[in-house]
Enzyme design. Structure first.
Site, short mmCIF file in Angstrom:
data_model
loop_
_atom_site.label_atom_id
_atom_site.label_comp_id
_atom_site.label_asym_id
_atom_site.label_seq_id
_atom_site.Cartn_x
_atom_site.Cartn_y
_atom_site.Cartn_z
N TYR A 82 0.85 -1.20 0.00
CA TYR A 82 0.00 0.00 0.00
C TYR A 82 0.89 1.25 0.00
O TYR A 82 1.53 1.57 0.99
CB TYR A 82 -0.96 0.03 1.20
CG TYR A 82 -1.98 -1.10 1.22
CD1 TYR A 82 -2.17 -1.95 0.12
CD2 TYR A 82 -2.78 -1.32 2.33
CE1 TYR A 82 -3.10 -2.98 0.14
CE2 TYR A 82 -3.72 -2.35 2.36
CZ TYR A 82 -3.87 -3.17 1.25
OH TYR A 82 -4.79 -4.19 1.29
N HIS A 143 -0.26 -11.80 0.91
CA HIS A 143 -1.25 -10.92 0.24
C HIS A 143 -2.02 -11.64 -0.87
O HIS A 143 -3.21 -11.41 -1.07
CB HIS A 143 -0.53 -9.70 -0.33
CG HIS A 143 -1.41 -8.51 -0.47
ND1 HIS A 143 -0.99 -7.23 -0.22
CD2 HIS A 143 -2.71 -8.39 -0.85
CE1 HIS A 143 -1.99 -6.38 -0.44
NE2 HIS A 143 -3.04 -7.07 -0.81
N1 NAP Z 1 -6.27 -8.30 0.45
C1 NAP Z 1 -6.52 -7.65 -0.67
O1 NAP Z 1 -6.12 -8.06 -1.78
C2 NAP Z 1 -7.30 -6.38 -0.58
C3 NAP Z 1 -7.85 -5.79 -1.75
C4 NAP Z 1 -8.60 -4.63 -1.60
C5 NAP Z 1 -8.78 -4.07 -0.34
N2 NAP Z 1 -8.22 -4.64 0.78
C6 NAP Z 1 -8.39 -4.06 2.13
O2 NAP Z 1 -9.74 -3.75 2.36
C7 NAP Z 1 -9.88 -2.35 2.68
C8 NAP Z 1 -11.20 -1.83 2.19
O3 NAP Z 1 -11.34 -2.03 0.80
P1 NAP Z 1 -12.25 -1.09 -0.08
O4 NAP Z 1 -11.72 0.30 -0.02
O5 NAP Z 1 -12.38 -1.74 -1.39
O6 NAP Z 1 -13.64 -1.19 0.76
P2 NAP Z 1 -15.07 -0.54 0.72
O7 NAP Z 1 -15.38 -0.28 2.16
O8 NAP Z 1 -16.01 -1.39 -0.06
O9 NAP Z 1 -14.92 0.83 -0.07
C9 NAP Z 1 -14.39 1.97 0.53
C10 NAP Z 1 -14.79 3.19 -0.27
O10 NAP Z 1 -16.20 3.37 -0.23
C11 NAP Z 1 -16.52 4.73 -0.14
N3 NAP Z 1 -17.18 4.99 1.14
C12 NAP Z 1 -16.90 4.45 2.35
N4 NAP Z 1 -17.74 4.91 3.28
C13 NAP Z 1 -18.57 5.75 2.66
C14 NAP Z 1 -19.67 6.53 3.09
N5 NAP Z 1 -20.05 6.51 4.35
N6 NAP Z 1 -20.33 7.27 2.17
C15 NAP Z 1 -19.95 7.26 0.87
N7 NAP Z 1 -18.89 6.55 0.40
C16 NAP Z 1 -18.24 5.80 1.29
C17 NAP Z 1 -15.20 5.50 -0.21
O11 NAP Z 1 -14.92 5.80 -1.58
P3 NAP Z 1 -14.10 7.12 -2.02
O12 NAP Z 1 -12.76 6.99 -1.37
O13 NAP Z 1 -14.06 6.98 -3.52
O14 NAP Z 1 -14.90 8.28 -1.54
C18 NAP Z 1 -14.23 4.47 0.34
O15 NAP Z 1 -12.89 4.68 -0.05
C19 NAP Z 1 -8.65 -1.72 2.02
O16 NAP Z 1 -8.30 -0.49 2.61
C20 NAP Z 1 -7.59 -2.77 2.30
O17 NAP Z 1 -7.14 -2.67 3.63
C21 NAP Z 1 -7.51 -5.79 0.66
#
Ligand code: NAP
Length: 333
Positions: A82, A143
């Site tokens: 990251y 990962h």
């Molecule tokens: N292991 C892996 O391969 C892998 C892959 C992906 C993710 N991850 C982990 O999972 C975590 C979360 O993943 P994700 O970012 O895809 O999850 P998510 O929770 O589905 O999406 C997060 C995004 O949703 C939007 N959001 C969140 N709360 C909101 C609200 N209250 N109102 C409006 N929009 C909202 C924001 O978008 P905007 O930023 O565009 O405003 C935020 O960045 C990552 O940070 C990472 O730690 C792991």
């Protein structure tokens, strides 16, 4: 003169007070972490700022992290990839400034799929611990698998780190059932306690058999993208369109045909949330939690952290979650 009733008589006469359903059950501290006797927190914040990590993105992620710590979000997830170490460094800096005695969040980080040779695993944890300012992390995850590196080599190195106390437990991410079986078979004494995969109400077909396997084998399933990148907060159902960057990192979810179908499902879920008078993210997060899955959400602004923490605090009724399941499964017209 009438005597005041004794305490025993008062107790006998008092109508039995009916505790609300479930009130006598203490809230579990989280999900059992393998055989360790320790627990994995039920939800947490991930510190990936998509692929961006511009100065502004980093500042916003940092303020989201500050807000999450203020609000006692119990688990923080990061990875060496990251922002090529920037996420871990930022987390280490923020944790170093915490007052003594402040609650210590549960920490997970990951070794990159490009560093799965034994010597690379050893070097990667050193780098991660240094950036995080820690002597160990709670769970260290692979990962993603690398088909060019034997899993036994990676797991041998992970087990060494576990024995040396540099990592509290071993996890993996993006592993299928056969890959989980191979990883566990390669370990002599340690166990795989976590698998982190993409799993949400709109994107669940591939995850469902993995979730079943993890439940049966006492592996904590961590669900990333639990809010479908915002679609499960009710975003992108009106005029706002997902940016090219969001589309790029949302895998197939935001591809044209599929997106229109998912928007339809998300609209039905939003109507359900309105009817039940609960926030839509409460349904998205507790649909996972009810299956024993720990969601790891993302937030690029402190207000998003507030909204998610508040949504987590509202547990929709089982009937609402059953209905959400039926909608997501295509069983509601
Ligand atoms: N292991 C892996 O391969 C892998 C892959 C992906 C993710 N991850 C982990 O999972 C975590 C979360 O993943 P994700 O970012 O895809 O999850 P998510 O929770 O589905 O999406 C997060 C995004 O949703 C939007 N959001 C969140 N709360 C909101 C609200 N209250 N109102 C409006 N929009 C909202 C924001 O978008 P905007 O930023 O565009 O405003 C935020 O960045 C990552 O940070 C990472 O730690 C792991």
């Amino acid at each position: 003169m009438a005597r005041a009733p004794t305490r025993a008589a008062r107790r006998k006469a008092a109508p039995p007070t009916k505790a609300p359903k479930g009130a006598d059950r203490p809230t579990p501290p989280g999900l059992p972490l393998g055989r360790s006797g320790r627990f994995h927190p039920p939800y947490g914040l991930g510190l990936w700022a998509l692929g961006r990590w511009t100065k502004e993105d980093e500042a916003r992620t940092r303020s989201s992290l500050d807000r999450a710590l203020e609000r006692n979000v119990p688990w923080l997830d990061t990875a060496e990839v990251y922002g090529t170490g920037r996420s871990e460094r930022m987390l280490g800096d923020v944790l170093a400034l915490r007052a003594e005695g402040a609650p210590r969040p549960f920490l997970t980080t990951k070794v990159s799929w490009e560093h799965l040779r034994a010597a690379q695993v050893r070097a990667s944890i050193q780098g991660s611990l240094q950036r995080l300012g820690r002597s160990s992390v709670d769970v260290y995850l692979v990962h993603a698998p690398d088909p060019h590196v034997p899993i036994a080599e990676t797991m041998g190195a992970m087990e060494e780190l576990w024995k040396a106390g540099k990592i509290g437990a071993i996890g993996v991410s993006n592993f299928t059932v056969p890959q989980l079986e191979a990883a566990q078979a390669a370990l002599k004494e340690a166990e795989i306690v976590v698998n982190q995969i993409r799993f949400n109400l709109l994107d669940r077909a591939e995850a469902t058999p993995i979730a079943r396997y993890c439940r049966e084998h006492r592996i904590v399933l961590e669900a990333y993208t639990p809010l479908a990148r915002g679609l499960l907060t009710g975003r992108y159902l009106g005029r706002e369109k997902p940016s090219a960057e969001v589309r790029r990192y949302a895998h197939s979810m935001f591809e044209a045909d599929r997106f229109a179908e998912l928007q339809g499902t998300a609209r039905k879920l939003r109507d359900l949330a309105d009817e039940a008078k609960v926030p839509l993210p409460s349904i998205a997060l507790h649909w996972l939690a009810r299956q024993g899955v720990a969601p790891v959400f993302g937030a690029s602004r402190p207000e998003q952290v507030d909204a998610v923490v508040e949504a987590w605090a509202i547990r929709p009724a089982d009937a609402v979650l059953d209905r959400a399941e039926a909608i997501a499964g295509g069983r509601v017209a």
